[in-house]
Design a protein around this motif. Structure first.
Motif, PDB file in Angstrom:
ATOM      1  N   GLY A  77     -30.533   6.370 -31.651  1.00 58.28           N
ATOM      2  CA  GLY A  77     -29.391   6.575 -30.767  1.00 58.28           C
ATOM      3  C   GLY A  77     -28.906   5.224 -30.261  1.00 58.28           C
ATOM      4  N   HIS A  78     -29.615   4.672 -29.280  1.00 60.31           N
ATOM      5  CA  HIS A  78     -29.272   3.322 -28.801  1.00 60.31           C
ATOM      6  C   HIS A  78     -29.289   2.349 -29.987  1.00 60.31           C
ATOM      7  N   THR A  79     -30.335   2.428 -30.817  1.00 59.87           N
ATOM      8  CA  THR A  79     -30.325   1.836 -32.163  1.00 59.87           C
ATOM      9  C   THR A  79     -30.927   2.875 -33.101  1.00 59.87           C
ATOM     10  N   GLU A  80     -30.728   2.671 -34.407  1.00 61.86           N
ATOM     11  CA  GLU A  80     -31.271   3.658 -35.354  1.00 61.86           C
ATOM     12  C   GLU A  80     -32.793   3.652 -35.349  1.00 61.86           C
ATOM     13  N   GLY A  81     -33.371   2.486 -35.060  1.00 66.47           N
ATOM     14  CA  GLY A  81     -34.831   2.376 -35.116  1.00 66.47           C
ATOM     15  C   GLY A  81     -35.506   2.390 -33.748  1.00 66.47           C
ATOM     16  N   SER A  82     -34.834   2.840 -32.722  1.00 68.21           N
ATOM     17  CA  SER A  82     -35.469   2.889 -31.393  1.00 68.21           C
ATOM     18  C   SER A  82     -36.675   3.827 -31.417  1.00 68.21           C
ATOM     19  N   VAL A  83     -37.743   3.393 -30.760  1.00 63.76           N
ATOM     20  CA  VAL A  83     -38.902   4.272 -30.580  1.00 63.76           C
ATOM     21  C   VAL A  83     -39.287   4.284 -29.106  1.00 63.76           C
ATOM     22  N   HIS A 125     -26.787   0.636 -17.544  1.00 65.51           N
ATOM     23  CA  HIS A 125     -25.873   1.026 -18.616  1.00 65.51           C
ATOM     24  C   HIS A 125     -26.575   0.968 -19.974  1.00 65.51           C
ATOM     25  N   ILE A 126     -26.457   2.016 -20.745  1.00 66.44           N
ATOM     26  CA  ILE A 126     -27.062   2.097 -22.064  1.00 66.44           C
ATOM     27  C   ILE A 126     -25.982   1.726 -23.085  1.00 66.44           C
ATOM     28  N   PHE A 127     -26.286   0.708 -23.902  1.00 70.70           N
ATOM     29  CA  PHE A 127     -25.303   0.203 -24.871  1.00 70.70           C
ATOM     30  C   PHE A 127     -25.171   1.183 -26.032  1.00 70.70           C
ATOM     31  N   MET A 128     -23.962   1.709 -26.234  1.00 75.91           N
ATOM     32  CA  MET A 128     -23.704   2.648 -27.323  1.00 75.91           C
ATOM     33  C   MET A 128     -22.481   2.228 -28.125  1.00 75.91           C
ATOM     34  N   PHE A 129     -22.074   0.960 -28.035  1.00 76.04           N
ATOM     35  CA  PHE A 129     -20.911   0.505 -28.796  1.00 76.04           C
ATOM     36  C   PHE A 129     -21.368  -0.484 -29.871  1.00 76.04           C
ATOM     37  N   GLY A 130     -20.562  -0.586 -30.914  1.00 74.43           N
ATOM     38  CA  GLY A 130     -20.825  -1.572 -31.960  1.00 74.43           C
ATOM     39  C   GLY A 130     -21.536  -0.963 -33.154  1.00 74.43           C
ATOM     40  N   ALA A 131     -21.671  -1.771 -34.196  1.00 76.66           N
ATOM     41  CA  ALA A 131     -22.082  -1.277 -35.513  1.00 76.66           C
ATOM     42  C   ALA A 131     -23.510  -0.745 -35.560  1.00 76.66           C
ATOM     43  N   ARG A 151     -25.291   0.906 -33.351  1.00 76.92           N
ATOM     44  CA  ARG A 151     -25.606   2.093 -32.531  1.00 76.92           C
ATOM     45  C   ARG A 151     -25.427   3.367 -33.341  1.00 76.92           C
ATOM     46  N   GLU A 152     -26.144   4.411 -32.943  1.00 75.75           N
ATOM     47  CA  GLU A 152     -26.058   5.709 -33.625  1.00 75.75           C
ATOM     48  C   GLU A 152     -25.874   6.804 -32.578  1.00 75.75           C
ATOM     49  N   PRO A 153     -24.723   6.801 -31.848  1.00 77.65           N
ATOM     50  CA  PRO A 153     -24.573   7.739 -30.725  1.00 77.65           C
ATOM     51  C   PRO A 153     -24.684   9.211 -31.121  1.00 77.65           C
ATOM     52  N   GLU A 154     -24.322   9.537 -32.373  1.00 84.36           N
ATOM     53  CA  GLU A 154     -24.393  10.959 -32.758  1.00 84.36           C
ATOM     54  C   GLU A 154     -25.840  11.445 -32.898  1.00 84.36           C
ATOM     55  N   MET A 155     -26.795  10.522 -32.938  1.00 87.28           N
ATOM     56  CA  MET A 155     -28.213  10.908 -33.031  1.00 87.28           C
ATOM     57  C   MET A 155     -28.883  10.963 -31.653  1.00 87.28           C
ATOM     58  N   TYR A 156     -28.189  10.506 -30.637  1.00 85.81           N
ATOM     59  CA  TYR A 156     -28.849  10.253 -29.348  1.00 85.81           C
ATOM     60  C   TYR A 156     -29.273  11.532 -28.630  1.00 85.81           C
ATOM     61  N   GLU A 157     -28.401  12.541 -28.642  1.00 81.67           N
ATOM     62  CA  GLU A 157     -28.715  13.750 -27.878  1.00 81.67           C
ATOM     63  C   GLU A 157     -29.971  14.447 -28.424  1.00 81.67           C
ATOM     64  N   ALA A 158     -30.087  14.500 -29.751  1.00 85.84           N
ATOM     65  CA  ALA A 158     -31.288  15.113 -30.356  1.00 85.84           C
ATOM     66  C   ALA A 158     -32.540  14.334 -29.970  1.00 85.84           C
ATOM     67  N   SER A 159     -32.414  13.017 -29.835  1.00 88.15           N
ATOM     68  CA  SER A 159     -33.570  12.209 -29.430  1.00 88.15           C
ATOM     69  C   SER A 159     -33.975  12.513 -27.990  1.00 88.15           C
ATOM     70  N   LEU A 160     -32.978  12.680 -27.122  1.00 91.91           N
ATOM     71  CA  LEU A 160     -33.299  13.045 -25.736  1.00 91.91           C
ATOM     72  C   LEU A 160     -33.969  14.423 -25.698  1.00 91.91           C
ATOM     73  N   GLU A 161     -33.479  15.339 -26.528  1.00 94.41           N
ATOM     74  CA  GLU A 161     -34.093  16.677 -26.577  1.00 94.41           C
ATOM     75  C   GLU A 161     -35.535  16.605 -27.068  1.00 94.41           C
ATOM     76  N   TRP A 211     -24.907  12.215 -20.414  1.00 93.85           N
ATOM     77  CA  TRP A 211     -24.425  11.984 -21.776  1.00 93.85           C
ATOM     78  C   TRP A 211     -23.496  13.119 -22.223  1.00 93.85           C
ATOM     79  N   GLN A 212     -23.906  14.348 -21.945  1.00 94.29           N
ATOM     80  CA  GLN A 212     -23.077  15.495 -22.344  1.00 94.29           C
ATOM     81  C   GLN A 212     -21.741  15.477 -21.597  1.00 94.29           C
ATOM     82  N   ARG A 213     -21.796  15.080 -20.327  1.00 95.81           N
ATOM     83  CA  ARG A 213     -20.548  15.033 -19.549  1.00 95.81           C
ATOM     84  C   ARG A 213     -19.626  13.918 -20.050  1.00 95.81           C
TER      85      ARG A 213
END
Ligand SMILES: [Zn+2]
Length: 231
Positions: free
Chosen positions: A119-125, A145-151, A153-163, A196-198
């Motif tokens: 999410g924040h990065t593709e390889g965040s653990v 602030h959580i950085f979610m801009f730029g090449a 980042r993987e914001p579309e993966m972030y919500e599943a990671s939080l879940e 994030w959802q909001r």
């Protein structure tokens, strides 16, 4: 020079200006978790605290978490971040040890579970310190602030990671963050997910600001913030 604060008998946090990193000692070896933004001597500093062999284990590959990498012959990091965040390029002498989801790294009577949370990065653990019921979450769960801009980042993966983290909340009581407040309660993941959802639903207003010479949408709340791409 980072300020070192002892958390308990075998855990320390290093406050390196706007970012922090951690040293965890087990019976056999110790893990330096990240190495700061301006701390090329992180290994030397850690050696003052433990006589166990120290290895480097990264929550992710952003430059403000890797400044001490050159002092290590290898870095434990998710392979996506080793490449996409430029760790491989910046530290060509340091070999990668690839982390994978669900892996247990034992420091000697101190197991650390690796949880892949892209999410924040593709390889965040996130790193679950089972003995202390602590989750070290890098930049993915924090008050700042959580950085979610730029090449990278993987914001579309972030919500599943939080879940994924919410599903394992019976395994930890607190979260250690890399920025802003250092310790947060376990239910903070749910609060960050709600913000994030909001943000995704357009329910939170933003302002356009410059971050690292890029115009971003800045969302700010009492819980956390996000920097998002403008388009
Ligand atoms: Zn960071």
């Amino acid at each position: 020079m980072a300020e070192i604060i002892k958390i308990n008998k075998d855990t320390w946090r290093f406050e390196d200006d706007f970012v922090r990193f951690f040293l965890l000692e087990g019976k056999d070896r110790a893990a330096l978790i990240d190495s700061g933004a301006n701390c090329p001597n992180a290994l030397e500093m850690a050696k003052e605290l433990t006589d166990k062999p120290i290895f480097l284990l990264n929550t992710h590959g952003d430059g403000d978490h890797t400044s001490g990498t050159a002092a290590f012959s290898e870095i434990y990091i998710h392979p996506a971040d080793y490449v996409k965040c430029g760790v491989k390029e910046s530290f060509p002498e340091t070999k990668v040890v690839e982390l994978f989801d669900g892996e247990i790294i034992d420091l000697g009577d101190r197991p650390l579970k690796i949880v892949h949370i892209p999410g924040h990065t593709e390889g965040s653990v996130a790193i679950l310190d089972e003995n202390y019921r602590v989750l070290i979450a890098g930049d993915s769960v924090q008050k700042g602030h959580i950085f979610m801009f730029g090449a990278k980042r993987e914001p579309e993966m972030y919500e599943a990671s939080l879940e994924k983290l919410i599903a394992m909340k019976s395994e930890f009581d607190s979260i250690y963050a890399s920025h802003d407040e250092w310790s947060l309660p376990a239910d903070y993941v749910e609060k960050v997910k709600d913000i994030w959802q909001r943000v995704k639903r357009g329910e939170i207003s933003y302002e356009i600001i410059d971050v690292h010479d890029t115009k971003v949408k800045s969302y700010t709340t009492d819980i956390c913030g996000f920097y998002m791409d403008c388009n």
